[in-house]
Design a protein around this motif. Structure first.
Motif, PDB file in Angstrom:
ATOM      1  N   ARG B 185     -25.133   1.179  50.606  1.00 58.78           N
ATOM      2  CA  ARG B 185     -25.341  -0.276  50.501  1.00 58.78           C
ATOM      3  C   ARG B 185     -25.640  -0.667  49.066  1.00 58.78           C
ATOM      4  N   ALA B 186     -26.481   0.134  48.426  1.00 57.55           N
ATOM      5  CA  ALA B 186     -26.826  -0.169  47.033  1.00 57.55           C
ATOM      6  C   ALA B 186     -25.569  -0.105  46.162  1.00 57.55           C
ATOM      7  N   CYS B 189     -23.305  -3.042  46.732  1.00 60.06           N
ATOM      8  CA  CYS B 189     -23.866  -4.267  46.169  1.00 60.06           C
ATOM      9  C   CYS B 189     -23.683  -4.270  44.646  1.00 60.06           C
ATOM     10  N   ARG B 192     -20.267  -5.381  43.637  1.00 59.42           N
ATOM     11  CA  ARG B 192     -19.941  -6.797  43.779  1.00 59.42           C
ATOM     12  C   ARG B 192     -20.830  -7.692  42.927  1.00 59.42           C
ATOM     13  N   ASP B 193     -22.092  -7.341  42.787  1.00 58.42           N
ATOM     14  CA  ASP B 193     -23.005  -8.237  42.081  1.00 58.42           C
ATOM     15  C   ASP B 193     -24.241  -7.465  41.640  1.00 58.42           C
ATOM     16  N   ALA B 196     -27.633  -9.404  41.900  1.00 62.13           N
ATOM     17  CA  ALA B 196     -28.164  -9.440  43.259  1.00 62.13           C
ATOM     18  C   ALA B 196     -28.796  -8.094  43.605  1.00 62.13           C
ATOM     19  N   SER B 200     -32.926  -7.203  44.356  1.00 57.72           N
ATOM     20  CA  SER B 200     -33.255  -6.648  45.664  1.00 57.72           C
ATOM     21  C   SER B 200     -33.978  -5.318  45.521  1.00 57.72           C
ATOM     22  N   ILE B 202     -33.002  -2.702  43.659  1.00 59.89           N
ATOM     23  CA  ILE B 202     -32.135  -1.543  43.444  1.00 59.89           C
ATOM     24  C   ILE B 202     -32.105  -1.212  41.957  1.00 59.89           C
ATOM     25  N   GLU B 325      -9.966 -22.344  60.358  1.00 64.18           N
ATOM     26  CA  GLU B 325     -11.346 -22.125  59.927  1.00 64.18           C
ATOM     27  C   GLU B 325     -11.380 -21.803  58.438  1.00 64.18           C
ATOM     28  N   LEU B 329     -13.277 -24.033  55.187  1.00 60.39           N
ATOM     29  CA  LEU B 329     -14.327 -23.613  54.251  1.00 60.39           C
ATOM     30  C   LEU B 329     -13.769 -23.486  52.847  1.00 60.39           C
TER      31      LEU B 329
ATOM     32  N   ARG C  90     -26.036 -16.068  45.172  1.00 60.75           N
ATOM     33  CA  ARG C  90     -25.491 -14.743  44.894  1.00 60.75           C
ATOM     34  C   ARG C  90     -25.510 -13.889  46.144  1.00 60.75           C
ATOM     35  N   ILE C  92     -22.823 -11.601  48.808  1.00 59.51           N
ATOM     36  CA  ILE C  92     -21.555 -10.912  48.696  1.00 59.51           C
ATOM     37  C   ILE C  92     -20.649 -11.418  49.795  1.00 59.51           C
ATOM     38  N   ASP C  93     -19.645 -12.184  49.369  1.00 58.47           N
ATOM     39  CA  ASP C  93     -18.901 -13.032  50.291  1.00 58.47           C
ATOM     40  C   ASP C  93     -18.220 -12.295  51.429  1.00 58.47           C
ATOM     41  N   ASP C  94     -17.624 -11.143  51.124  1.00 55.86           N
ATOM     42  CA  ASP C  94     -16.855 -10.528  52.198  1.00 55.86           C
ATOM     43  C   ASP C  94     -17.673  -9.530  53.024  1.00 55.86           C
ATOM     44  N   MET C  95     -18.982  -9.501  52.784  1.00 50.54           N
ATOM     45  CA  MET C  95     -19.832  -8.709  53.674  1.00 50.54           C
ATOM     46  C   MET C  95     -20.394  -9.634  54.732  1.00 50.54           C
ATOM     47  N   LEU C 102     -29.458  -6.809  54.705  1.00 48.64           N
ATOM     48  CA  LEU C 102     -29.927  -5.419  54.664  1.00 48.64           C
ATOM     49  C   LEU C 102     -30.072  -4.908  53.228  1.00 48.64           C
ATOM     50  N   ILE C 103     -29.291  -5.475  52.320  1.00 48.61           N
ATOM     51  CA  ILE C 103     -29.438  -5.067  50.920  1.00 48.61           C
ATOM     52  C   ILE C 103     -30.881  -5.262  50.462  1.00 48.61           C
ATOM     53  N   SER C 152     -18.874 -15.768  53.803  1.00 45.44           N
ATOM     54  CA  SER C 152     -18.018 -16.839  53.297  1.00 45.44           C
ATOM     55  C   SER C 152     -17.703 -17.884  54.369  1.00 45.44           C
ATOM     56  N   MET C 153     -17.917 -17.526  55.636  1.00 49.37           N
ATOM     57  CA  MET C 153     -17.634 -18.487  56.707  1.00 49.37           C
ATOM     58  C   MET C 153     -18.773 -19.476  56.921  1.00 49.37           C
ATOM     59  N   LEU C 154     -19.917 -19.249  56.285  1.00 43.04           N
ATOM     60  CA  LEU C 154     -21.080 -20.098  56.560  1.00 43.04           C
ATOM     61  C   LEU C 154     -21.112 -21.323  55.646  1.00 43.04           C
ATOM     62  N   PRO C 155     -21.602 -22.451  56.167  1.00 42.43           N
ATOM     63  CA  PRO C 155     -21.782 -23.606  55.306  1.00 42.43           C
ATOM     64  C   PRO C 155     -22.930 -23.377  54.315  1.00 42.43           C
ATOM     65  N   ARG C 166     -32.569 -12.486  52.590  1.00 41.09           N
ATOM     66  CA  ARG C 166     -32.461 -11.254  51.817  1.00 41.09           C
ATOM     67  C   ARG C 166     -33.682 -11.086  50.905  1.00 41.09           C
TER      68      ARG C 166
END
Ligand SMILES: Nc1ncnc2c1ncn2[C@@H]1O[C@H](COP(=O)(O)OP(=O)(O)OP(=O)(O)O)[C@@H](O)[C@H]1O
Ligand SMILES: [Mg+2]
Lengths: 290, 329, 257
Positions: B185-186, B189, B192-193, B196, B200, B202, B325, B329, C90, C92-95, C102-103, C152-155, C166
């Motif tokens: 997970r670390a 993360c 990607r960022d 972040a 957290s 890390i 959908e 968005l 910040r 992570i959109d596709d998670m 959990l991060i 990414s699906m959330l408003p 988080r």
């Protein structure tokens, strides 16, 4: 002393060449965010162009000009097939694609022209000048002269023309550039063609000194990358200065340490720079706005 | 949850099955190709830890590969270590080199990291070529003994294949277990960022180093296998081309997935063997196909196929719903 | 006066020729909601970056509990119990939502190599507990039912909540929120401010940077006003609202109106 001076001069002349290749690499990187691993292959194209043209009886200066055009045209085709479709995806993909292009070009050249190094005759071949005991071959002087001229011309082009402004805008901030009406697609296309065409000239220039062979571009690409990292990715002046520095280091390392370890030393220097002066060349970590 | 279990155990069974099946392969050509493919797969899995999971490009993996191979070659031929001890040493030394490479370079990003790791690969290659008193230079090292396992000599290539496959599966299993934990997970993360990740709790620097070390160690094992299989090593195997092939394989297959690197290796091996029919044009076409793959499926073969298979099995209605959908968005 | 969780001592941050923060002295007390307001570019985000260890101060230092540091590291600050959200989210959109949250549990997860690889009992147990905790927090924040969806699906307002979830997973003592209500409707802002009160009730101090002055005035125990990187006022909401400098520099007639 004379030997040392000779080493310096050799280093500087090679350095101008690296500057020229790195210049192409760095403007392409700046505008397209592409680490173009096929950059050196355009030197190979330029070199072979010069070779065949001279065999066909075309005078050397004209051959150099045509080499410029040939590299540019092949660059155009490659841009359309291998870069343009990937403009939206992650930068690493375009980089991989350039690796594929490199593999393709090198092996195509081996298939078509055989791996044997070819000798290219230029009117200056074998002539050299003697400055106070330091010998400089005239071809090397020509390399340095043309490289410097092209670097200066490119610099002026970027600094003082509409095209140059657009290129700089596109490399600083492509999104904003689009909003202000900079045609980034066209600009990246022109930049790529210009960048590889310059390298094509470099190939035609070195051909009489180092022979022409299919894999000649690979080490050139690596050197150019080191130069570009040293000078700052996308930094034109940095690329020109970096080229001279790397040329010198390489020549000194070859002369005083070992030719075998030359490449390792060049990269070791790169490493040290990255470690000890990352702030000069690092993408700003702290500066990232959060 | 149960599906996950089912997948896990069928993968384990598949692994065991293929190890057993491999013992019956007799065709020498096939054995050679598959063993080298298995070694390539281990390399791809190794680089995937960096490129795929942690988001750190490495263009110098042949360096670790070479260090692993030469560790085994030199320790067994010069100092007469037992082969298994030298395997361990290969893992340890390459892992250590990963750490050492990571120390200065993990602060770099993107293309800078690419060039720095590339430089590492070049330096290793130059050293292997030129430190003649140790490495024997371009000639390389010969006479590496074949390992034996439970009294069976792995000189027989089918046994070696079984062993190599077992190594691959153990490594994939390890990677799976680590990646599906807080460590993974670390890493994901960080990829990607990083910011972040930091906030957290890390330790981004530490986790990048860990990825470098782990990845280096695994590549070292690949090198050890290579040395033991070929019984001779020379620097030309561990050059820039090799480094590039390793990364390409991974990204082509699908970086950041468990299956991607394996699939990538399989497909590239098949293509490369098939292209032998074209003799001198082989690498020309290989380059062409590479570009084609990247242009057509930049996200990698496995994610591409997965997405299309999923779409295939999704009822039309849901597809439309999902589509709208997405637009919303 | 209650115990200080964080004390910022003469913090300054310079970007080139610009002092984004200049000699700011500030203290976060346990159990309070501290509002930070100020016009655009006042240095609010920069100050939160200093507190969370993302921005190294050019001068000054932080005192967190017994620790004193002039060069805070973000992950160390998280360990010391300082969590945060960001002005631009910040995640992570596709998670999935759950994976993102959990991060935040990283500090409490089992990470020993043998335990991870051997999937020891304590590994299983901890992972399950952390997951349950994450789901609970998500539910409490009103986004429990979206745990499996990609972020990414959330408003917007739900993504804000996920980011807060988080942050809460690191079990912070101080939560730094950078404009959590930006872009939200009045109703959504109100709901979020209720949540903030709830978080405070759970014993977490909040440092709230917010453009919506009314909301800050209603929620905060203390308010600090930044302008051009300097602290120009500090006090209870009423004090600050009546402070002449503040009214001139920033609020104008807004609060009186
Ligand atoms: N990384 C940076 N590099 C240079 N200048 C910066 C950087 N980050 C912020 N600044 C500048 O510092 C000043 C303070 O910025 P900051 O983002 O802290 O303001 P803010 O109070 O959060 O504003 P807003 O209300 O718009 O969020 C601004 O002038 C900004 O442009
Ligand atoms: Mg802000």
């Amino acid at each position: 002393m004379a030997e040392f001076a000779q080493t310096l001069v050799n280093g500087l002349t090679v350095g101008t060449l690296y500057s020229l290749v790195a210049l192409g690499l760095t403007i392409i990187y700046g505008v397209m965010n592409l680490a173009n691993f096929a950059q050196g292959e355009f030197a190979m194209i330029g070199g072979f162009a010069a070779f065949f043209l001279i065999q066909a009886g075309i005078p050397y200066p004209l051959a150099v000009v045509i080499a410029f055009a040939a590299a540019g045209i092949i660059g155009l085709i490659i841009h359309l097939l291998a870069n343009y479709p990937l403009r939206q995806s992650e930068p690493i993909n375009m980089m991989l694609s350039s690796l594929g292009v490199s593999l393709f070009l090198v092996n195509l050249a081996q298939y078509l022209f055989s791996p044997t190094p070819q000798v290219v005759e230029s009117p200056l071949s074998g002539k050299s000048l003697n400055f106070f005991g330091i010998f400089v071959s005239q071809q090397r002087l020509l390399i340095a002269f043309v490289s410097i001229v092209l670097c200066v011309v490119t610099y002026l082009l970027l600094e003082y023309t509409r095209f140059g402004r657009a290129v700089r805008a596109a490399s600083l901030d492509p999104d904003t550039a689009v909003i202000y009406g900079v045609p980034t697609k066209k600009i990246s296309f022109l930049t790529f063609v210009l960048g590889v065409a310059l390298t094509g000239v470099a190939g035609a220039l070195v051909a009489p000194v180092y022979y022409v062979y299919p894999t000649m571009g690979i080490s050139l690409t690596l050197k150019a990358f080191v130069v570009v990292v040293l000078g700052g990715m996308g930094n034109v002046v940095g690329a020109i200065a970096g080229g001279l520095v790397i040329g010198l280091i390489e020549s000194l390392a070859g002369g005083y340490i070992s030719t075998g370890f030359q490449d390792a030393i060049v990269f070791a220097v790169l490493f040290l720079v990255l470690v000890f002066r990352p702030e000069g060349i690092l993408t700003k970590v702290q500066g990232e706005k959060v | 949850m149960n599906l996950q279990r089912l997948k896990f155990w069928s993968a384990i069974l598949l692994g065991l099955g293929s190890v057993l099946a491999s013992l019956y392969v007799q065709n020498m050509y096939l054995l050679n190709v598959i063993i080298l493919a298995v070694i390539s797969a281990i390399l791809a899995v190794s680089v995937n830890l960096l490129v795929g999971y942690t988001g750190q490009i490495s263009l110098g993996h042949a360096g670790f590969y070479g260090i692993g191979a030469y560790t085994v070659a030199l320790l067994t031929t010069r100092w007469h270590w037992s082969i298994w001890l030298s395997f361990l040493a290969a893992f340890g030394l390459s892992g250590l080199m990963g750490l050492v490479l990571g120390l200065p370079t993990t602060r770099l990003r993107g293309h800078f990291l690419g060039i720095a790791t590339l430089g590492f690969g070049v330096i290793v290659n130059v050293v292997l070529n030129n430190w003649t008193s140790l490495t024997n230079g371009p000639v390389g090292v010969r006479g590496i003994p074949a390992p034996a396992l439970f009294g069976i000599s792995l000189e027989y290539k089918n046994f070696f294949l079984g062993f190599a496959l077992a190594c691959l599966f153990v490594i994939v299993l390890l990677v799976y277990l680590v990646v599906n934990s807080a460590v993974g997970r670390a890493w994901k993360c960080i990829r990607r960022d990083e910011i972040a990740a930091q906030v957290s709790g890390i330790n981004v620097y530490g986790y990048k180093l860990l990825a470098f070390a782990f990845s280096g160690g695994i590549a070292g094992i690949a090198g050890a296998l290579y040395a033991a299989f070929m019984t001779l090593v020379s620097p030309e195997t561990f050059d820039l081309n090799q480094s590039i092939t390793i990364v390409t394989t991974t990204i082509l297959g699908g970086a950041g997935t468990l299956v991607g690197p394996l699939l990538g290796t399989g497909i590239l091996t098949l293509i490369s063997e098939w292209l032998r029919n074209f003799h001198e044009l082989r690498l020309v076409l290989y380059g062409l196909i590479l570009v084609l793959f990247i242009v057509v499926m930049p996200q990698g073969i496995y994610p591409f196929v997965k997405k299309h298979v999923q779409l295939w099995f999704t009822p039309r209605k849901v597809k439309i719903q999902r589509g709208s959908e997405g637009r919303h968005l | 006066m209650s115990e200080a969780l964080i004390a910022a001592k003469q913090i300054s941050v310079r970007f080139g020729g610009l002092w984004a923060i200049k000699d700011v002295e500030l203290q976060v007390n346990s159990g309070e909601i501290l509002g930070i307001i100020g016009p655009n570019g006042a240095g609010k985000s920069t100050f939160l970056n200093v507190l969370s260890g993302l921005q190294r101060p050019s001068a000054g230092h932080l005192v967190i509990g017994k620790e004193e540091t002039a060069d805070p590291k973000a992950w160390r600050m998280a360990k010391l119990g300082i969590a945060r959200s960001f002005q631009t989210i910040r995640l992570i959109d596709d998670m999935s939502v759950l994976e993102n949250v959990l991060i935040g549990t990283h500090l409490y997860a089992v990470k020993g190599f043998l335990q991870v690889v051997g999937r020891s009992r304590s590994w299983h147990q901890t992972e399950r507990q952390l997951k349950e905790g994450a789901l609970e927090t998500l539910a409490w924040l009103g986004v429990g039912h979206k745990a499996e969806l990609p972020v990414s699906m959330l408003p917007l307002q739900e993504r804000r909540r996920v980011e807060i979830a988080r942050a809460l997973m690191i079990r912070p003592r101080v939560l730094l929120l950078d404009e959590p209500c930006a872009g939200l409707s009045q109703q959504e802002s109100l709901a979020l401010s209720n949540l903030m009160s709830g978080i405070r009730t759970r014993g977490v101090s909040i440092v709230l940077v917010e453009h919506n002055v009314k909301l800050v005035m209603a929620l905060a125990d203390r308010v600090v006003v930044l302008d051009h990187g300097q602290k120009i006022a500090e006090g209870t909401p009423t004090e600050v609202a009546h402070n002449e400098t503040v009214i001139q520099a920033y609020l104008g007639g807004e609060v009186h109106a």
